[in-house]
Every structure is written in C-alpha cells, then in structure tokens.
Scaffold this active site. Sequence first.
Site, mmCIF file in Angstrom:
data_model
loop_
_atom_site.group_PDB
_atom_site.id
_atom_site.type_symbol
_atom_site.label_atom_id
_atom_site.label_comp_id
_atom_site.label_asym_id
_atom_site.label_seq_id
_atom_site.Cartn_x
_atom_site.Cartn_y
_atom_site.Cartn_z
ATOM 1 N N ASP A 25 -6.845 -6.853 4.446
ATOM 2 C CA ASP A 25 -6.649 -6.230 5.755
ATOM 3 C C ASP A 25 -5.778 -7.098 6.648
ATOM 4 O O ASP A 25 -4.911 -6.594 7.369
ATOM 5 C CB ASP A 25 -8.006 -5.992 6.435
ATOM 6 C CG ASP A 25 -8.783 -4.887 5.733
ATOM 7 O OD1 ASP A 25 -8.150 -4.119 4.975
ATOM 8 O OD2 ASP A 25 -10.009 -4.807 5.924
ATOM 9 N N GLU B 83 -22.704 -4.781 -40.341
ATOM 10 C CA GLU B 83 -22.215 -5.818 -39.425
ATOM 11 C C GLU B 83 -22.507 -5.383 -38.007
ATOM 12 O O GLU B 83 -22.639 -4.189 -37.734
ATOM 13 C CB GLU B 83 -20.699 -5.988 -39.617
ATOM 14 C CG GLU B 83 -19.918 -4.786 -39.143
ATOM 15 C CD GLU B 83 -18.497 -4.696 -39.706
ATOM 16 O OE1 GLU B 83 -18.349 -4.381 -40.906
ATOM 17 O OE2 GLU B 83 -17.570 -4.945 -38.922
ATOM 18 N N LYS C 165 -22.149 -4.169 -34.233
ATOM 19 C CA LYS C 165 -21.168 -3.400 -33.476
ATOM 20 C C LYS C 165 -20.967 -4.136 -32.163
ATOM 21 O O LYS C 165 -21.870 -4.199 -31.328
ATOM 22 C CB LYS C 165 -21.681 -1.984 -33.234
ATOM 23 C CG LYS C 165 -20.694 -1.120 -32.485
ATOM 24 C CD LYS C 165 -21.155 0.321 -32.480
ATOM 25 C CE LYS C 165 -20.104 1.256 -31.918
ATOM 26 N NZ LYS C 165 -19.738 0.970 -30.536
ATOM 27 N N ASP D 196 -19.786 -4.961 -28.489
ATOM 28 C CA ASP D 196 -19.579 -4.137 -27.301
ATOM 29 C C ASP D 196 -18.430 -4.696 -26.471
ATOM 30 O O ASP D 196 -18.642 -5.395 -25.486
ATOM 31 C CB ASP D 196 -20.873 -4.088 -26.488
ATOM 32 C CG ASP D 196 -20.886 -2.940 -25.504
ATOM 33 O OD1 ASP D 196 -19.941 -2.121 -25.541
ATOM 34 O OD2 ASP D 196 -21.823 -2.863 -24.701
ATOM 35 N N GLU E 262 -12.325 -6.329 -32.219
ATOM 36 C CA GLU E 262 -12.873 -6.155 -30.869
ATOM 37 C C GLU E 262 -12.613 -7.384 -30.007
ATOM 38 O O GLU E 262 -12.882 -8.508 -30.429
ATOM 39 C CB GLU E 262 -14.394 -5.927 -31.015
ATOM 40 C CG GLU E 262 -15.014 -5.201 -29.859
ATOM 41 C CD GLU E 262 -14.882 -3.675 -29.961
ATOM 42 O OE1 GLU E 262 -14.174 -3.166 -30.870
ATOM 43 O OE2 GLU E 262 -15.473 -3.007 -29.105
ATOM 44 N N TYR F 125 -12.404 -6.665 -37.781
ATOM 45 C CA TYR F 125 -13.320 -5.930 -38.647
ATOM 46 C C TYR F 125 -12.669 -4.748 -39.369
ATOM 47 O O TYR F 125 -13.323 -4.022 -40.103
ATOM 48 C CB TYR F 125 -14.562 -5.457 -37.883
ATOM 49 C CG TYR F 125 -14.253 -4.677 -36.614
ATOM 50 C CD1 TYR F 125 -13.620 -3.443 -36.663
ATOM 51 C CD2 TYR F 125 -14.612 -5.177 -35.367
ATOM 52 C CE1 TYR F 125 -13.338 -2.741 -35.520
ATOM 53 C CE2 TYR F 125 -14.333 -4.469 -34.203
ATOM 54 C CZ TYR F 125 -13.687 -3.252 -34.290
ATOM 55 O OH TYR F 125 -13.398 -2.544 -33.149
ATOM 56 N N LYS G 154 -26.992 2.876 -33.619
ATOM 57 C CA LYS G 154 -27.156 2.336 -32.269
ATOM 58 C C LYS G 154 -28.548 1.762 -32.056
ATOM 59 O O LYS G 154 -29.521 2.264 -32.614
ATOM 60 C CB LYS G 154 -26.925 3.451 -31.234
ATOM 61 C CG LYS G 154 -25.505 3.979 -31.192
ATOM 62 C CD LYS G 154 -24.550 2.884 -30.834
ATOM 63 C CE LYS G 154 -23.264 3.354 -30.209
ATOM 64 N NZ LYS G 154 -23.326 4.136 -29.020
ATOM 65 N N CYS H 165 -24.616 30.610 -7.659
ATOM 66 C CA CYS H 165 -23.781 29.414 -7.741
ATOM 67 C C CYS H 165 -23.747 28.718 -6.382
ATOM 68 O O CYS H 165 -23.416 29.350 -5.376
ATOM 69 C CB CYS H 165 -22.374 29.804 -8.173
ATOM 70 S SG CYS H 165 -21.214 28.433 -8.096
ATOM 71 N N CYS I 216 -19.917 28.988 -4.956
ATOM 72 C CA CYS I 216 -19.196 30.201 -4.551
ATOM 73 C C CYS I 216 -20.134 31.370 -4.274
ATOM 74 O O CYS I 216 -19.685 32.433 -3.870
ATOM 75 C CB CYS I 216 -18.164 30.588 -5.614
ATOM 76 S SG CYS I 216 -18.869 31.259 -7.123
ATOM 77 N N CYS J 233 -22.336 30.191 -13.645
ATOM 78 C CA CYS J 233 -21.751 30.916 -12.520
ATOM 79 C C CYS J 233 -20.846 32.002 -13.088
ATOM 80 O O CYS J 233 -20.047 31.753 -13.987
ATOM 81 C CB CYS J 233 -20.953 29.943 -11.661
ATOM 82 S SG CYS J 233 -19.771 30.738 -10.570
ATOM 83 N N CYS K 17 -14.397 30.901 -8.340
ATOM 84 C CA CYS K 17 -15.300 29.793 -8.023
ATOM 85 C C CYS K 17 -14.482 28.507 -7.896
ATOM 86 O O CYS K 17 -13.865 28.056 -8.857
ATOM 87 C CB CYS K 17 -16.346 29.637 -9.107
ATOM 88 S SG CYS K 17 -17.427 28.223 -8.808
#
Length: 708
Positions: free
Chosen positions: A47, A126, A128, A130, A184, A236, A324, A429, A432, A447, A453
């Site tokens: 700023d 192996e 995974k 992240d 990764e 990998y 997972k 809805c 709309c 809807c 809509c």
Amino acid sequence: MAKDIAVDQLTEPQARAELGRLGDILARANRAYHTLDSPEISDAEYDALKRRNAAIEARFPALKRPDSPTEQVGAPLAEGFSKVTHAVRMLSLGNAFTGEDVQDFDERIRKYLGLGRDSELTYTAEPKIDGLSLSLRFEHGVLVQAATRGDGETGENVTENAKTIADIPKTVRGAPDVLEVRGEVYMSHADFAALNVRQIAAGARPFANPRNAAAGSLRQLDAEITRARPLNFFAYAWGELSEPLSDTQIGAIKRLENLGFKTNPLTVLCDGPEALLAQYRMIEAQRATLGYDIDGVVYKVNALERQRRLGFRSTTPRWAIAHKFEAELAWTRLEAIDIQVGRTGALSPVARLTPVTVGGVVVSNATLHNEDYIAGSGAKGTPIREGRDIRVGDWVQVYRAGDVIPKINDVDLSRRPADAVPFVFPHVCPECGSDAVREEGDAVRRCTGGMICPAQAVEKLKHFVGRTAFDIDGLGAKQIEMFYSDDLLPIKVPADIFTLKQRDAQNIPKLKNREGWGEKSAKNLLEAIDKKRIIALRRLIFALGIRHVGEAGAGLLADHYGTWGAFEAAVSSARVGEGEAWEDLIAIDGVGAVMAASLVNAFHQPAERASIDRLVAQLDVQPAQRRAPVNSPVAGKTVVFTGTLEKMTRAEAKARAEALGAKVAGSVSARTDILVAGPGAGSKAEKAAGLGVETIDEDGWLALIGDA
Ligand code: IVH
C-alpha cells in the site's frame, strides 16, 4: 537515491526513474500475490509503494506511464511460463480406498491379461508423495527441459527453476539419448516450517501445507526465488525414452537410481494383494516419522510388457493404482446450509462450518451431497449414519481424503441444540425461482430454469472457459462473474466471449479505461480470446457443458464423427431411442443411452441450440486427429467383437483394435465393417450375416492385424 527522496523534493528525471522502479516492484508484487499465490511483500508495504506511486503521478501527471499501477486493480493476466506439450501424456492414477478395492484391482488385471488365480503377478509398492509432478527431459545426457503436469497434455516450462533443485541431476552419464524422467517435487516438514517462519517475518502469507509451498516455490517466474526454497525430488516414472530402461518397473527404478536420481527407499516388490496390503500398513505406520507428506501407497504391475498390454483408460493407467490413506477427521459446528446451483441445474447443499483444521488445512465449507444425504437416507432408501439427519447447529464430523472437497461424515446427537429443526430442502431454485424437481431415480434436485437461471448460466460459462475446455488465459471464474453482471460489456453465453472485442470497439468507455483494467491487460485478454477461436473438436464438445458428456465422452464423440459438421448433423437428425442416427450414436463404445439422450435433447432445445450455433459461427473447429497409424489395415474400420475370444480377453482385443485406429462398437449395424465372432456368437452373427457384414474368427482377426 531517488527512492529515498520525499515526493515533493523529486526532480522530473528522478520522478520518471522512480515511477519506473515502483511500476516494476508493484507489477511483480501483484503477480506474486494474485497469479502465483505467494506474496513477497506485506500488504502494508504494498500500500505504501502504491501511495507513493500515486503521489508522484499527481505531482507530474505528464509522467504517468501507460501501464501505470494506479490503473491496475486486481489480478494481472497470467503470463509467465511458456507452455510445453508433453511427448508422452502425464497421467493421473485411479484410487483404491479399501482392501477390497485392491483385490478388485488385482482381479481386473488378471482378467484383462487372461491370467488364472495361481499365475504369478508381481507388483511394486511405493509411497505416494504429496507434492507436484514434474517431467525432466534429458537429451544426450543433458537436462534440456523441465515441465509441470498441467492438464496432462501441456504443462508449464519450469526448466530454469528445476535446475536449482539439488536432487535433480543436470547431466547424466550412460543414459538413453532421449530420457524423460518423471517424479514428484516436494518439501520436507522441517523445511516447510522454517520457510513459513521466514514468510511471516517478511510479512508475507504463510503456506497452508508443504504441497502448496512446493508448488508455489517451483512456479516462481524468478528462478532465483526457487533457488532459495528447499525443494526435493523423487523419481518414480518416465515419459519418452529412446531405449527401454529395463524390462521391469523395479529394474527401471534401480536404473534411475544408478543414473543419479533419488528414488524412494520404501519401494518394494510384492507378489499379490496380501503382500501389497502388508506393505501399505508398514508404510502407514511410518507415515508420521518420514519427514515429508505422503497420502497413500502406489501399486504398479512390475513387468513392463504387461504394463504395455494393459495400457490406459482415458486418463489413468490400468496397470497402476493409488491406495489412499484413511481420511483425516475433525469435529466442528454446522453454522448454515447454503444451496448452490450448478451448471446442469443441480441444487447442491453446502455446509458452512466453524473453521476447523483438518490434516493441516483450514476447512470452513464442506459438501453435503444432496437432500437424502442430509436426511440420513442413502441410495434406494437404505439408512446412512443409522438414519441420523443433519441439522443447522449440529456438531458434525468433517473429513478430507487427498485433494477432494471436504465432506461431512457424521453427526453427534448428544450435542444437538434443543431448538434444532430438520433441514427443509428447497423445492424452488434459490437463484431464479423456477421449480426445482427430482426425476425418478435421480438423487439430485434440479432447477428447471435452464438458460434463464443466472446461476446455471454463470456455471456453464465457468465450465466453458475451464482448463480442460477453452482455457482462455486471463478469463477465469472471477472474470466470468464480473462480465456476466456487467452492463456495458456483458458475457451471458459463450458466443459473447468471442464478440467481446467487436463490442468493445463500439463502446465508450473502452475496457482498457475501466476500473480494474489497463491498456495491457485489456489487450492481453482480447488476444487470448482470439487465439482460442481455433479449437479442437473434442474440447468444443466438452466445453458445451452438456450433462453426462464429460471429457472422455467428448473425446469418443469427436473421434467418431471427426468434424463439427458431421457431429452436428448426426446429433440434430437423431431422435431419442429410434432411427439410424440414434443407433449409430449409441453404437460408439463408451457412449451409453444416457449420454446420447442428453446430447440429443440439448441439440433439440431451441434456446440451447441457438446458443451453440451462435458460438460455432465464431470458431474455427479443428477436425479430430485420427491417432490411427496410416498403414494399419483396420484403421478407420468399425469392428464388433462377439462370442468367446480365446487368445486374449475382450478388453485387450478392444484396446489393441483402438490402438490400430479401428472403432470398436458394441452392436452390429449397417456401418459395421468387420464382425469378429468367436465360439458361441449368437444374434450379432445373424444380424451381420443379414446385413452382409464381413465376419471373421479370432485367428482371422489376428492374421489381419499381423499378430497371428
Ligand atoms: S506414478 C502413469 N508414483 O500422484 C502413472 N505417481 O494421483 C504416473 N504421485 O500425477 C504416476 N507419488 O503426481 C506415481 N510414487 C508415485 C507417486 C505418484 C505421487 C503423484 C503424481 C500423479 C499423482 C496421481
């Protein structure tokens, strides 16, 4: 130096230099904040710089630059990295959540390959990681390119940034001439914590988790910033190769390690689902002490020849799966239930929660799926949560599994406020006011407003400009919302995007002179739009946002019809459930009656149809590129398999035929070229005989494709 002189003391040359310097800093800060999600200076600092810039401009109006920061509010258009088309597509993985899913995975593979229960079938297991995937291309042993995954087909060129990562070799010896290594990029827990301390000290926003930190650090336009960020890399997988690395997955990983890449030490061979699950538990037990985030275990078929035979579904390999870890859970209060209206009119209940941290991420919204889910009943009326409903004011259990939107799992009745009332799902809805109805067998209330809509229209537009659809630089969800409700230059339907330039030319004021825009940003947007007038048929079909027509479906339709003209003529002349055009449509393997009916209905809906026609008039639609090798004897032919196949499974036969450029259909029609009939072929063989379709047996087929 000019930067230390008060505004009212600046000489004109000093002011000019200072405006240049401030312009650069602010542009860079804007990009870091909006486009890269990784602020480099504090809001207060930003700023102050902006105020100084404005004060100088006020004193020397003649020096105001055409790209002045005072004219630019909000996000600059994403420029930055150049695009890289991957030589071999970068895919994602299918998911398994339970032991049963893993058994099914093994069974599917056995079935596809025609292996009995007792045949040997080995996998690698192996962690995974992240982080974010990266493809490294080496030519003659030298790192020449690094690219992010992007949409799988094209990613961003981050070569200079990747070169700053210590784990990534810049040269390799004894490698194939062309070597693409995939793996990764990630950040360790310790480095993540230290980086956030530095971010906070610098007044910048801390990163939410190590993966965001890794992504934000790699995707810096200035590679020197990446260099200062502690990133790691595990290899990998691979893309294009001039010669194979090995004949097994584990051998290839060893080879990459010998070439100087870091590979994950927890990679092992397993001889079946039991061993995979044992390894899964082993890795899960070590998860907290690894020092980096993992979100599951990846299983891959070890024999590369088998991987080749198994091949791919549209975006995932058949030969690998990600198992997972259990989702992370937390309890919090449900403050409200809002209803969002989606692109196809679906009314989706969204839980507004008292913010709570789940697995390192602050969650304040979660999906509640549909009205039955809130009421506590599942498909076919079976109770879920033993029938407990969810009410505003309740304490609810929130969970996140990997990347997906947080969900509500359970409710604690012992903490339910006395005045809590059952949630009443709206029958109109909220956007709309049209009726919202549930069709039989549909869990979702929709809807009925269609094009009238505004919520459906905006969501359709967002889908249209999405990354896997038109992907227009600088025209994202935020800008769509702005243009949708803009009186001067509205975008109400997709065609309006492509008339923007022409309409802007007739307008006063021009886009570039309006708040939030500048000369450059307006020019960039109009240019980015113009670039996308040339569009691939499959992208266009997907972008239309017709219910049930996803990316894979759009690809099948594009491949089948080839051109917009042929596609449009076929769908326009088709009637649901009858006639040759309809039969032809549902004979496309992978296009079921549900998708076909939705498509035909959309094309027969006058308002929708007019919108599509107006759009296409603005475009240059590229015909589908036939992936068929020209010399294949079955390229372009429509083949139907029936009866028992003895040398390969049906799934493999189909995949091979498609790889050779044939279309595989599920039923025989006048358009069938070849019927491959094994023992036990019944009505299809009769129909083919009646239509005079060439019929051969499995050996005949193998001989034809040169595989006997
Ligand atoms: S193999 C064709 N192995 O997970 C298969 N992927 O959900 C290519 N990932 O996009 C992927 N660790 O970014 C593979 N050990 C691993 C992995 C892994 C993390 C990521 C990768 C991929 C995503 C799919």
